[in-house]
Design a protein around this motif. Sequence first.
Motif, mmCIF file in Angstrom:
data_model
loop_
_atom_site.group_PDB
_atom_site.id
_atom_site.type_symbol
_atom_site.label_atom_id
_atom_site.label_comp_id
_atom_site.label_asym_id
_atom_site.label_seq_id
_atom_site.Cartn_x
_atom_site.Cartn_y
_atom_site.Cartn_z
ATOM 1 N N ARG A 116 1.318 7.437 -6.471
ATOM 2 C CA ARG A 116 0.393 8.557 -6.640
ATOM 3 C C ARG A 116 1.099 9.872 -6.339
ATOM 4 N N PHE A 117 1.912 9.855 -5.259
ATOM 5 C CA PHE A 117 2.642 11.058 -4.866
ATOM 6 C C PHE A 117 3.531 11.540 -6.019
ATOM 7 N N TYR A 145 1.675 1.970 -3.609
ATOM 8 C CA TYR A 145 0.655 2.678 -4.390
ATOM 9 C C TYR A 145 0.607 4.163 -4.036
ATOM 10 N N LYS A 146 0.770 4.448 -2.733
ATOM 11 C CA LYS A 146 0.722 5.854 -2.315
ATOM 12 C C LYS A 146 1.905 6.626 -2.887
ATOM 13 N N TYR A 176 -5.622 2.121 -7.789
ATOM 14 C CA TYR A 176 -5.257 1.700 -6.438
ATOM 15 C C TYR A 176 -5.619 0.236 -6.214
ATOM 16 N N GLN A 178 0.824 -1.213 0.000
ATOM 17 C CA GLN A 178 0.000 0.000 0.000
ATOM 18 C C GLN A 178 0.854 1.257 0.000
#
Length: 320
Positions: A152-153, A148-149, A160, A145
């Motif tokens: 995105r950042f 994925y973050k 997701y 997880q």
Amino acid sequence: MLPVLYIVIPCYNEEEVLPITAPQFLAKLQQLAAEGKIAEKSRILFVDDGSRDKTWEIISRLAAEDTHFLGIRQSRNRGHQNAVLAGLMEAKDVCDITISIDCDGQDDVNAMDEMVDCWHDGCHIVYGVRRNRETDTFFKRTTAQGFYKLLRFFGVESVYNHADYRLVSSQALQAFSEFREVNLFLRGMFPLVGFKSTSVYYDRQERLAGESKYPLSKMLNLAIDGITSLSVKPLRMITMLGFFVAAISFLGVLWSIVQHIRGMTVAGWASMTCIICFVAGVQLVGIGVLGEYIGKIYLEVKGRPRYIISERTHREVSEE
Ligand code: UDP
Ligand code: MG
């Protein structure tokens, strides 16, 4: 006319799990065909990613026993992403839809029903998304997880909790084949292809047998590849950091001049050392990030083939 479906399954040292999951895939294919959702000519295409164990023997045996099974073998281990690509490119001219799925039984095959329904509704890409990660270990869950973050950042558009369980139409694959890059991060690349897309949710199971072929080192590699292949944000962040450090340095220069005028320059050793270390550190990080991109340019320029198939259980597509 019913669509021809190819289920594309990468396998790397999966002798333990293949005999369990292969019949499950076949049952799903036959059920979909019986329900009149896909054509009888649909197939299950295994991609052996240069396994060292009996995986290829198992695939060959399956192909000999049942015409629904096909197999291709990469000449050496090239990694999950390249294996999936090899299968998709092999399938794209002979089918209408592909579904890529891992061979370890973690992804629920029953989600395929809904995926195919979405295709009938006009979707070209259907992402399989994990509803939860309760069956994953705490370590796997938090690292995945975080991954994925992080993506995105850094501005990488990806779905997701979607791995590589997805339906793609042959039309979208034709467009995708125009992406010539060598560094692959499929789940970040498919959103770039466009076309109507949607997501289907499923519960992820535990691996039925064998061990994960994705240790932390491979996951980190995938994360770094994903970010540097799809985003130039790290470069921009370095530039911003550079501006910030330069501004602070300017203040530092003013300060040291003032100190000099006041005749207090002897006691400056500690601060000088700190500044030198800090700037050197920032520069090293910057050079590292640049190196990452230059390495990618180097690989892209060489334009090496992205996969090489050494054997097939069936005749080559173009010969048919
Ligand atoms: N895989 C592959 N090549 C590799 C590593 C993995 O083709 O170098 C395949 C593997 O056989 C499986 C899928 O990729 O079908 C996902 O791997 P795994 O289940 O080990 O990853 P995890 O689910 O633990 O993230
Ligand atoms: Mg798995």
